[in-house]
Write an enzyme that holds these catalytic residues in place. Sequence first.
Site, PDB file in Angstrom:
ATOM      1  N   ARG A   2      12.468  -4.819  -6.272  1.00  0.00           N
ATOM      2  CA  ARG A   2      12.683  -3.570  -5.274  1.00  0.00           C
ATOM      3  C   ARG A   2      14.047  -3.609  -4.722  1.00  0.00           C
ATOM      4  O   ARG A   2      14.693  -2.372  -4.553  1.00  0.00           O
ATOM      5  CB  ARG A   2      11.600  -3.929  -4.135  1.00  0.00           C
TER       6      ARG A   2
ATOM      7  N   CYS B 175       1.910  -4.780  -6.935  1.00  0.00           N
ATOM      8  CA  CYS B 175       3.188  -4.125  -5.931  1.00  0.00           C
ATOM      9  C   CYS B 175       3.319  -4.866  -4.552  1.00  0.00           C
ATOM     10  O   CYS B 175       4.251  -4.711  -4.142  1.00  0.00           O
ATOM     11  CB  CYS B 175       2.921  -2.794  -5.709  1.00  0.00           C
TER      12      CYS B 175
ATOM     13  N   HIS C  16       4.353   6.480  -5.140  1.00  0.00           N
ATOM     14  CA  HIS C  16       5.235   5.448  -4.768  1.00  0.00           C
ATOM     15  C   HIS C  16       6.349   5.161  -5.621  1.00  0.00           C
ATOM     16  O   HIS C  16       6.370   4.427  -6.339  1.00  0.00           O
ATOM     17  CB  HIS C  16       4.457   4.292  -4.538  1.00  0.00           C
TER      18      HIS C  16
ATOM     19  N   ARG D  10       8.248   7.356   4.785  1.00  0.00           N
ATOM     20  CA  ARG D  10       6.989   6.914   4.534  1.00  0.00           C
ATOM     21  C   ARG D  10       5.849   7.368   5.390  1.00  0.00           C
ATOM     22  O   ARG D  10       5.956   7.197   6.458  1.00  0.00           O
ATOM     23  CB  ARG D  10       6.692   4.987   4.730  1.00  0.00           C
TER      24      ARG D  10
ATOM     25  N   ASP E 256      -3.337  -3.172  -7.579  1.00  0.00           N
ATOM     26  CA  ASP E 256      -3.178  -2.856  -6.277  1.00  0.00           C
ATOM     27  C   ASP E 256      -4.236  -3.035  -5.350  1.00  0.00           C
ATOM     28  O   ASP E 256      -5.264  -3.093  -5.873  1.00  0.00           O
ATOM     29  CB  ASP E 256      -2.531  -1.554  -6.157  1.00  0.00           C
TER      30      ASP E 256
ATOM     31  N   GLN F  29       8.644   1.975  -5.807  1.00  0.00           N
ATOM     32  CA  GLN F  29       7.870   0.777  -6.289  1.00  0.00           C
ATOM     33  C   GLN F  29       8.043   0.852  -7.774  1.00  0.00           C
ATOM     34  O   GLN F  29       8.308  -0.276  -8.591  1.00  0.00           O
ATOM     35  CB  GLN F  29       6.409   0.643  -5.854  1.00  0.00           C
TER      36      GLN F  29
HETATM   37  N1  NVA Z   1      -1.685   1.833  -2.398  1.00  0.00           N
HETATM   38  C1  NVA Z   1      -1.119   0.762  -1.388  1.00  0.00           C
HETATM   39  C2  NVA Z   1       0.363   0.644  -2.005  1.00  0.00           C
HETATM   40  C3  NVA Z   1       0.918  -0.252  -0.973  1.00  0.00           C
HETATM   41  C4  NVA Z   1       2.306  -0.361  -1.201  1.00  0.00           C
HETATM   42  C5  NVA Z   1      -1.104   1.792  -0.126  1.00  0.00           C
HETATM   43  O1  NVA Z   1      -0.908   2.759   0.051  1.00  0.00           O
HETATM   44  O2  NVA Z   1      -1.333   1.098   0.804  1.00  0.00           O
HETATM   45  N1   CP Z   2       4.951  -2.436  -2.193  1.00  0.00           N
HETATM   46  C1   CP Z   2       5.176  -2.132  -0.999  1.00  0.00           C
HETATM   47  O1   CP Z   2       5.773  -1.100  -1.231  1.00  0.00           O
HETATM   48  O2   CP Z   2       5.267  -3.014  -0.004  1.00  0.00           O
HETATM   49  P1   CP Z   2       5.795  -2.516   1.578  1.00  0.00           P
HETATM   50  O3   CP Z   2       4.059  -1.814   1.849  1.00  0.00           O
HETATM   51  O4   CP Z   2       5.469  -3.907   2.262  1.00  0.00           O
HETATM   52  O5   CP Z   2       6.557  -2.085   1.574  1.00  0.00           O
END
Ligand code: NVA
Ligand code: CP
Length: 307
Positions: free
Chosen positions: A292, A264, A129, A102, A224, A132
């Site tokens: 998930r 998400c 992502h 990540r 989101d 997800q």
């Molecule tokens: N768009 C959000 C998704 C979190 C799962 C982010 O990147 O923070």
């Molecule tokens: N939706 C998602 O990826 O959540 P987290 O950021 O908690 O992993």
Amino acid sequence: MGALTGRNLLSLAELSPKEIAELLNLARDLKVGKLKPRTDKTLGLVFSKASTRTRVSFSTAMFQMGGNVLDLNASISQVGRGEPVQDTARVLSRYLDAIAVRTFAQADLETYAQYADVPVINALTDLYHPCQVLADLQTLQENFGDLKGLTLTYCGDGNNMAHSILLGCALTGVNCRIAAPEDFQPLPEVVEQAKALRIDPNSEITITPDPQAAATGADALYTDVWASMGQEDEADDRLPRFTPYQINDNLMKLANPQAIVLHCLPAHREEEITESVMEGPQSRIWDQAENRLHAQKALLVSLLGLL
Ligand code: NVA
Ligand code: CP
């Protein structure tokens, strides 16, 4: 050994429609306990951003199969002190069987994949992502059966979620509408890629600033956060631009009466989604979060060749 064994997952665009369909079927079979794969392999989580669902679903998936997980966030490894990705990826490949990353730049993830000789999984970047969206498609399939011909409307920021949703819908025959303010629409190259990957050339891909038009007749409304990880200092400025894109009871009235609501998570209640919709009868957000686990387990089983 399946078609995905030993591969990476950096973007959904790397999967064929058949591979996505097989992953979703596998996730369904794992969820109902029809298959119980076992492994003694070890997954590393190299996370430079916070995570609840992705960290816990991948970890639990490995533990349930008898495998191991090492949580290597940047602050406890040498990654946080600037050890190059090229070196980290090669070293971790000598210990681990797969690496979930990540991070911010998709290019860094690609460097991990280039230098690692075990599967590298995109656990979220600024661009995509994919993990997800596997769970999102599983949730749609649970509710509606066949995905082909459904319409999903995403309201909000044209971000990593919007990008992966565009690709996931294209590869499964779901019509996809993205409603976002003019300056926050998905990247044109991702929209073009989704159009090129459509399994049905007649399936809809619409990018619009009009949330009402996009929501009308939709089978799923999805949103989101308006400021993603790394954009926290823009949150206040973004608020007035995004307010018309909130998923609330009025927007719900425009959708198909059987429509489901997806997010998400994490969510900011009363910003991108109201409490009433999140906790309302059409919300499938908690099933989506559960999925998930099953979708990530299906991915691990496939990339690690566990069946
Ligand atoms: N768009 C959000 C998704 C979190 C799962 C982010 O990147 O923070
Ligand atoms: N939706 C998602 O990826 O959540 P987290 O950021 O908690 O992993």
